[in-house]
Write a protein that holds these residues in place. Sequence first.
Motif, PDB file in Angstrom:
ATOM      1  N   SER A 130      -2.206  -2.078  -7.951  1.00 56.23           N
ATOM      2  CA  SER A 130      -1.177  -1.144  -7.490  1.00 56.23           C
ATOM      3  C   SER A 130      -0.630  -0.316  -8.639  1.00 56.23           C
ATOM      4  O   SER A 130      -0.434   0.899  -8.516  1.00 56.23           O
ATOM      5  N   THR A 148      -0.676   5.804  -2.118  1.00 60.73           N
ATOM      6  CA  THR A 148       0.456   4.967  -1.713  1.00 60.73           C
ATOM      7  C   THR A 148       0.007   3.834  -0.808  1.00 60.73           C
ATOM      8  O   THR A 148       0.362   2.664  -1.021  1.00 60.73           O
ATOM      9  N   LEU A 203      -0.030  -0.239  -1.683  1.00 63.20           N
ATOM     10  CA  LEU A 203       0.708  -1.226  -0.894  1.00 63.20           C
ATOM     11  C   LEU A 203      -0.229  -2.303  -0.351  1.00 63.20           C
ATOM     12  O   LEU A 203       0.142  -3.484  -0.280  1.00 63.20           O
ATOM     13  N   ARG A 204      -1.438  -1.928   0.031  1.00 61.71           N
ATOM     14  CA  ARG A 204      -2.404  -2.934   0.490  1.00 61.71           C
ATOM     15  C   ARG A 204      -2.749  -3.910  -0.636  1.00 61.71           C
ATOM     16  O   ARG A 204      -2.856  -5.120  -0.411  1.00 61.71           O
ATOM     17  N   VAL A 259       7.031  -5.069  -2.109  1.00 66.00           N
ATOM     18  CA  VAL A 259       6.148  -5.763  -1.165  1.00 66.00           C
ATOM     19  C   VAL A 259       5.618  -7.055  -1.785  1.00 66.00           C
ATOM     20  O   VAL A 259       5.638  -8.121  -1.160  1.00 66.00           O
ATOM     21  N   VAL A 269       6.026   4.809  -5.445  1.00 70.01           N
ATOM     22  CA  VAL A 269       4.868   3.938  -5.216  1.00 70.01           C
ATOM     23  C   VAL A 269       5.006   2.634  -5.987  1.00 70.01           C
ATOM     24  O   VAL A 269       4.773   1.548  -5.449  1.00 70.01           O
ATOM     25  N   LEU A 316       7.858   0.463  -4.365  1.00 68.67           N
ATOM     26  CA  LEU A 316       7.438  -0.135  -3.092  1.00 68.67           C
ATOM     27  C   LEU A 316       6.422  -1.253  -3.310  1.00 68.67           C
ATOM     28  O   LEU A 316       6.476  -2.296  -2.645  1.00 68.67           O
ATOM     29  N   SER A 317       5.482  -1.043  -4.240  1.00 70.72           N
ATOM     30  CA  SER A 317       4.476  -2.074  -4.515  1.00 70.72           C
ATOM     31  C   SER A 317       5.120  -3.347  -5.045  1.00 70.72           C
ATOM     32  O   SER A 317       4.789  -4.461  -4.613  1.00 70.72           O
ATOM     33  N   ALA A 364      -0.808  -4.657  -3.158  1.00 69.65           N
ATOM     34  CA  ALA A 364       0.382  -5.472  -3.404  1.00 69.65           C
ATOM     35  C   ALA A 364       0.491  -6.609  -2.392  1.00 69.65           C
ATOM     36  O   ALA A 364       0.871  -7.734  -2.761  1.00 69.65           O
ATOM     37  N   ARG A 365       0.160  -6.340  -1.141  1.00 72.15           N
ATOM     38  CA  ARG A 365       0.211  -7.394  -0.118  1.00 72.15           C
ATOM     39  C   ARG A 365      -0.781  -8.509  -0.434  1.00 72.15           C
ATOM     40  O   ARG A 365      -0.547  -9.679  -0.109  1.00 72.15           O
TER      41      ARG A 365
END
Length: 366
Positions: free
Chosen positions: A286, A271, A275-276, A120, A113, A116-117, A278-279
Amino acid sequence: MTARLQALVPRWTTLLPGVAVVLLVLTWGRDLPGAVVALVTLVLAGAVLAAVHHAEVVAHRVGEPFGSLVLAVAVTIIEVALIVTLMADGGDKSATLARDTVFAAVMITCNGVLGLSLLVASLRHGTAIFNAEGAGAALATVATLATLSLVLPTFTTSRPGPEFSGVQLTFAAFSSLILYGLFVTTQTVRHRDYFLPVTRQGEVITADDHADAPSARTALVSLGLLGLALVGVVGLAKGVSPTIESGVVAAGLHHAVVGVVIALLVLLPETIAALRSARRDRVQTSLNLALGSSMASIGLTIPAVALASVWLPGPLVLGLGATHMVLLALTVVVGSLTVVPGRATPLQAGVHLVVFAAYLELAVNP
């Protein structure tokens, strides 16, 4: 469709948590045919998305870091209840269940997690910016909890094998609760600003300025629906576990893969929420979700299984093997080097993801 008619039609995020719980009741403890497994999987995916939606509503109302704390603790409490239930039914076969589940949660959150964060955010915004004080404090707490609860049992001598004695287990349980309580107090009261998102100029973001906060009534409804959705997610993940286990056996994979798959399913809400964030360049949120979930998994699971061990007949194996201890040590070292600067590039994200990939590969081929 008129606005009045739209108000009368329940949104799917309102319906699915209830549908998931009803389906859980109808399928619990049963052997499921392929068609039912497919239906359960679809409802499970919908419940995950609904949980993320309601978690974001609650988070928007209460603000950070309370929002990420609500989601992490809610998932962990339900996960702990599931672990204790499975241990009560499994006998000696479930001796390592708590250890494997907690370690899987640590590796998934602290490498998967988190990696990925960071990836992104850094690909979308150039670099991932976060608060080094908050992330460092969270990582230090996770490392201490993991070492006390999962590493030390391998080296203690009061009992043969990687087990704690009664006194040692009691100490580990109280230490876990104390450290987790201290962290939550630090995160939400004394140094809350350490865990708030920051701008690229280093200023703390104290409020979400892109939309008005929902009403207290809306937030309470979402909190209840979040609980229902998480019960459905964890319960349905358990329901499809026999099918996952059969597939793992048919593929000739190691049995530990089953626990990894179930942990991935259970941690899906965090997760997706991470990610949301991080975007949206809210990387600290995150990290709060990733490290907070890892910390809650250890800090709440160990005391719960310590209490349950009073009446559970089988042994409680908590000590990690040599391979997993190496992966844990590497995770702590890499994580420390990642959080110290307060910013990360795709390189740091890639390092965490490679460590996570190594964990998955070793789960398949130990």
